[in-house]
Design a protein around this motif. Sequence first.
Motif, PDB file in Angstrom:
ATOM      1  N   UNK A  44       0.830  -1.213   0.000  1.00  0.00           N
ATOM      2  CA  UNK A  44       0.000   0.000   0.000  1.00  0.00           C
ATOM      3  C   UNK A  44       0.863   1.262   0.000  1.00  0.00           C
ATOM      4  N   UNK A  45       1.920   1.270   0.787  1.00  0.00           N
ATOM      5  CA  UNK A  45       2.673   2.496   1.020  1.00  0.00           C
ATOM      6  C   UNK A  45       3.677   2.808  -0.083  1.00  0.00           C
ATOM      7  N   UNK A  46       4.163   1.805  -0.801  1.00  0.00           N
ATOM      8  CA  UNK A  46       5.148   2.050  -1.854  1.00  0.00           C
ATOM      9  C   UNK A  46       4.517   2.262  -3.228  1.00  0.00           C
ATOM     10  N   UNK A  47       3.246   2.015  -3.352  1.00  0.00           N
ATOM     11  CA  UNK A  47       2.587   2.182  -4.650  1.00  0.00           C
ATOM     12  C   UNK A  47       2.711   3.631  -5.126  1.00  0.00           C
ATOM     13  N   UNK A  48       3.300   3.805  -6.305  1.00  0.00           N
ATOM     14  CA  UNK A  48       3.466   5.129  -6.888  1.00  0.00           C
ATOM     15  C   UNK A  48       4.657   5.914  -6.393  1.00  0.00           C
ATOM     16  N   UNK A  49       5.426   5.351  -5.447  1.00  0.00           N
ATOM     17  CA  UNK A  49       6.574   6.076  -4.903  1.00  0.00           C
ATOM     18  C   UNK A  49       7.720   6.131  -5.908  1.00  0.00           C
ATOM     19  N   UNK A  50       8.351   7.276  -6.024  1.00  0.00           N
ATOM     20  CA  UNK A  50       9.555   7.425  -6.842  1.00  0.00           C
ATOM     21  C   UNK A  50      10.811   7.486  -5.981  1.00  0.00           C
ATOM     22  N   UNK A  51      10.676   8.098  -4.801  1.00  0.00           N
ATOM     23  CA  UNK A  51      11.787   8.169  -3.846  1.00  0.00           C
ATOM     24  C   UNK A  51      11.329   7.501  -2.559  1.00  0.00           C
ATOM     25  N   UNK A  52      12.121   6.545  -2.083  1.00  0.00           N
ATOM     26  CA  UNK A  52      11.810   5.834  -0.849  1.00  0.00           C
ATOM     27  C   UNK A  52      12.915   6.114   0.158  1.00  0.00           C
ATOM     28  N   UNK A  53      12.514   6.573   1.340  1.00  0.00           N
ATOM     29  CA  UNK A  53      13.464   6.778   2.434  1.00  0.00           C
ATOM     30  C   UNK A  53      13.252   5.661   3.438  1.00  0.00           C
ATOM     31  N   UNK A  54      14.336   4.974   3.784  1.00  0.00           N
ATOM     32  CA  UNK A  54      14.240   3.867   4.732  1.00  0.00           C
ATOM     33  C   UNK A  54      15.499   3.805   5.576  1.00  0.00           C
ATOM     34  N   UNK A  55      15.307   3.540   6.848  1.00  0.00           N
ATOM     35  CA  UNK A  55      16.449   3.296   7.719  1.00  0.00           C
ATOM     36  C   UNK A  55      16.643   1.797   7.897  1.00  0.00           C
ATOM     37  N   UNK A  56      15.631   1.111   8.438  1.00  0.00           N
ATOM     38  CA  UNK A  56      15.775  -0.309   8.747  1.00  0.00           C
ATOM     39  C   UNK A  56      14.761  -1.201   8.033  1.00  0.00           C
ATOM     40  N   UNK A  57      13.826  -0.632   7.287  1.00  0.00           N
ATOM     41  CA  UNK A  57      12.843  -1.468   6.592  1.00  0.00           C
ATOM     42  C   UNK A  57      13.551  -2.226   5.467  1.00  0.00           C
ATOM     43  N   UNK A  58      13.399  -3.543   5.458  1.00  0.00           N
ATOM     44  CA  UNK A  58      14.066  -4.378   4.456  1.00  0.00           C
ATOM     45  C   UNK A  58      13.410  -4.215   3.091  1.00  0.00           C
TER      46      UNK A  58
END
Length: 322
Positions: A44-58
């Motif tokens: 749900x949360x990554x749909x349509x994302x172009x830039x993803x910021x993540x620290x520990x999410x695999x």
Amino acid sequence: MQQSLPKVVFLDKATIPAHVLFRELNFSHQWVEYDYTSPEQLKERLTGAEVVISNKVALNGSILRQFPSIKLIAVSATGTNNVDLDYCIENQIAVCNIQGYATRSVPEHVVGMIFALKRNLFAYHQDIEKGVWQKDKQFCFFTHPITDVAGSTIAVIGSGSLGKAVATLASAVGMKPIFAERKGALQVREGYVSFEKALQQADIVTLHCPLTPSTTNLIARDEFALMKSTSVVINTGRGGLVNEAHLIEALKSGKIAGAGVDVFTNEPADISNPLLANLSLPNLLLTPHVAWGSDSALQSLVDILLNNIDDFVAGKHSNRVV
């Protein structure tokens, strides 16, 4: 038809304390942030994302292939072991990380742990709690050895910005730093000491290398056997660098004198972790992955993170891993 703005998604913003300031990015965008993201919530949360910021999410290949819109993964940390870099290379997804932001915070944490362990501050605190002082009936008591930090040899494993910064601060308080060559290396580079000799010579061993298949369990039973019985081990790198069960064995058997640990194989760790199961040991000092987190380091991290994203959009390659 008006084109929608690029979507920037921060998957685990709660890894950054609320008091740290985030400026606006330099380009028009949609900003979406979540405190935490479970694997089940990624679709749900990554749909349509172009830039993803993540620290520990695999973010592995099986996840990323579902979201072809992703162009950049901006890791809000130095370590990139939570991202499938091979998949990103094959599919032209850029990955950047944060470098050089904690060169004050981590060394100070390391040296703080060294002083606490070499002078047995935690052990004496526990003794006072248990009433040892009153039973001794003297103005002071000596139930644990107190050794000087100055004059100690500190073996630094990992010669990047953090390892070098630790060596600099250690030198300032009278320690002698040596840099350990890579384990199993056939030749020892100038300015380095072989891995085995470094462990044998060290009064303190501190780890600052990335976690990779070749560095997993870098320090285990055989390595503890090489160390002085008076030595202490500090791990502020990654949990998997040190075999946690073997570390507890070494502490209980007296193969080493103490350990300071800020990182764990699984985080948050629970009582199933050997370190937490033995946290009452007087020569074991645990902190919850906060060595990097001074206020100044956190602000620097956020500033670099946002600069990385702005630079990517502007066609620059700042702190690119791939």
